[in-house]
Design a protein around this motif. Sequence first.
Motif, PDB file in Angstrom:
ATOM      1  N   ILE A  26       0.862  -1.182   0.000  1.00  0.00           N
ATOM      2  CA  ILE A  26       0.000   0.000   0.000  1.00  0.00           C
ATOM      3  C   ILE A  26       0.897   1.230   0.000  1.00  0.00           C
ATOM      4  O   ILE A  26       1.642   1.483   0.947  1.00  0.00           O
ATOM      5  N   TRP A  27       0.810   1.989  -1.074  1.00  0.00           N
ATOM      6  CA  TRP A  27       1.585   3.227  -1.199  1.00  0.00           C
ATOM      7  C   TRP A  27       0.688   4.372  -0.718  1.00  0.00           C
ATOM      8  O   TRP A  27      -0.094   4.933  -1.480  1.00  0.00           O
ATOM      9  N   TRP A  28       0.785   4.690   0.560  1.00  0.00           N
ATOM     10  CA  TRP A  28      -0.075   5.714   1.144  1.00  0.00           C
ATOM     11  C   TRP A  28       0.269   7.094   0.607  1.00  0.00           C
ATOM     12  O   TRP A  28       1.441   7.464   0.529  1.00  0.00           O
ATOM     13  N   GLN A  29      -0.742   7.846   0.224  1.00  0.00           N
ATOM     14  CA  GLN A  29      -0.571   9.241  -0.178  1.00  0.00           C
ATOM     15  C   GLN A  29      -0.884  10.106   1.042  1.00  0.00           C
ATOM     16  O   GLN A  29      -2.050  10.330   1.373  1.00  0.00           O
ATOM     17  N   ALA A  65      -3.675  11.209   5.575  1.00  0.00           N
ATOM     18  CA  ALA A  65      -3.693  10.193   4.523  1.00  0.00           C
ATOM     19  C   ALA A  65      -4.857  10.478   3.583  1.00  0.00           C
ATOM     20  O   ALA A  65      -6.020  10.470   4.005  1.00  0.00           O
ATOM     21  N   THR A  87      -5.357   8.833   0.368  1.00  0.00           N
ATOM     22  CA  THR A  87      -5.767   7.503  -0.082  1.00  0.00           C
ATOM     23  C   THR A  87      -4.501   6.651  -0.118  1.00  0.00           C
ATOM     24  O   THR A  87      -3.434   7.080   0.330  1.00  0.00           O
ATOM     25  N   GLY A  88      -4.630   5.466  -0.624  1.00  0.00           N
ATOM     26  CA  GLY A  88      -3.476   4.593  -0.784  1.00  0.00           C
ATOM     27  C   GLY A  88      -3.644   3.772  -2.047  1.00  0.00           C
ATOM     28  O   GLY A  88      -4.752   3.369  -2.398  1.00  0.00           O
ATOM     29  N   PHE A  93       2.999  11.072  -3.683  1.00  0.00           N
ATOM     30  CA  PHE A  93       3.512  10.079  -2.749  1.00  0.00           C
ATOM     31  C   PHE A  93       4.824  10.598  -2.150  1.00  0.00           C
ATOM     32  O   PHE A  93       5.734  11.002  -2.865  1.00  0.00           O
ATOM     33  N   GLU A 147       5.656   5.106  -7.531  1.00  0.00           N
ATOM     34  CA  GLU A 147       5.983   5.088  -6.110  1.00  0.00           C
ATOM     35  C   GLU A 147       7.163   4.158  -5.838  1.00  0.00           C
ATOM     36  O   GLU A 147       8.053   4.485  -5.051  1.00  0.00           O
TER      37      GLU A 147
END
Length: 209
Positions: free
Chosen positions: A37-40, A47, A49-50, A94, A113
């Motif tokens: 999960i590449w969290w934004q 946070a 979204t991811g 990201f 990412e």
Amino acid sequence: DLTNLPLSTEQKIRLKEMIQLYRVGTSTARATAGWSIWWQIDDKGNARTGKLMKYLTNGHRDKTSRYSFNFVHAMMKHVGMYDDTKYRIESCLFGLHLVDIYPQADICIVESEKSALICSAFTNPEKQLWLATSGKNGLNRKKLQPLINRHRTIIIYPDKDGYEEWRRMANSIEYSKLTVSQEVNELWKPEDGEKADIADIFIRQLNNN
């Protein structure tokens, strides 16, 4: 496991450290268990979204499956936990949550990412901080605005096949401290592939030495 990529021992150690710093997560949901999960996370620590991505054990994205990526907010909408008619998700770069931790660093922007994370294993975040747009169409002034507001130096690193598109977008943004790197074009070799990015170049150079 991204640490299975062909990196040196030193870079694998740095990569593990940067995975923690960028707050990369792992999904535990049944349908996406084990996915990255590449969290934004924005510059205020929120946070947005991811992006969920499925990878093979060699660290490369699983392109054999039609279902290999998704977004956290899309999954929440599917189960009734997010109503996009009442609240609209606005994505961000990201790694944006790191910009104030490294106030003197040049901001280096790539599409992927994973590439931002890999590049961070090759450089010093005090000098170069790598962020990602989450796709070729993710480069725009709105996403860069938090950086522009801070008067940060921004260097864009397009993929080999995306140079002209990102060059045009950079010109339209009209920010004097924004430049487009030629490094991928200058260092690219046919063996890198037409879709190569700066992370691919770094890894190839490492393994050719």
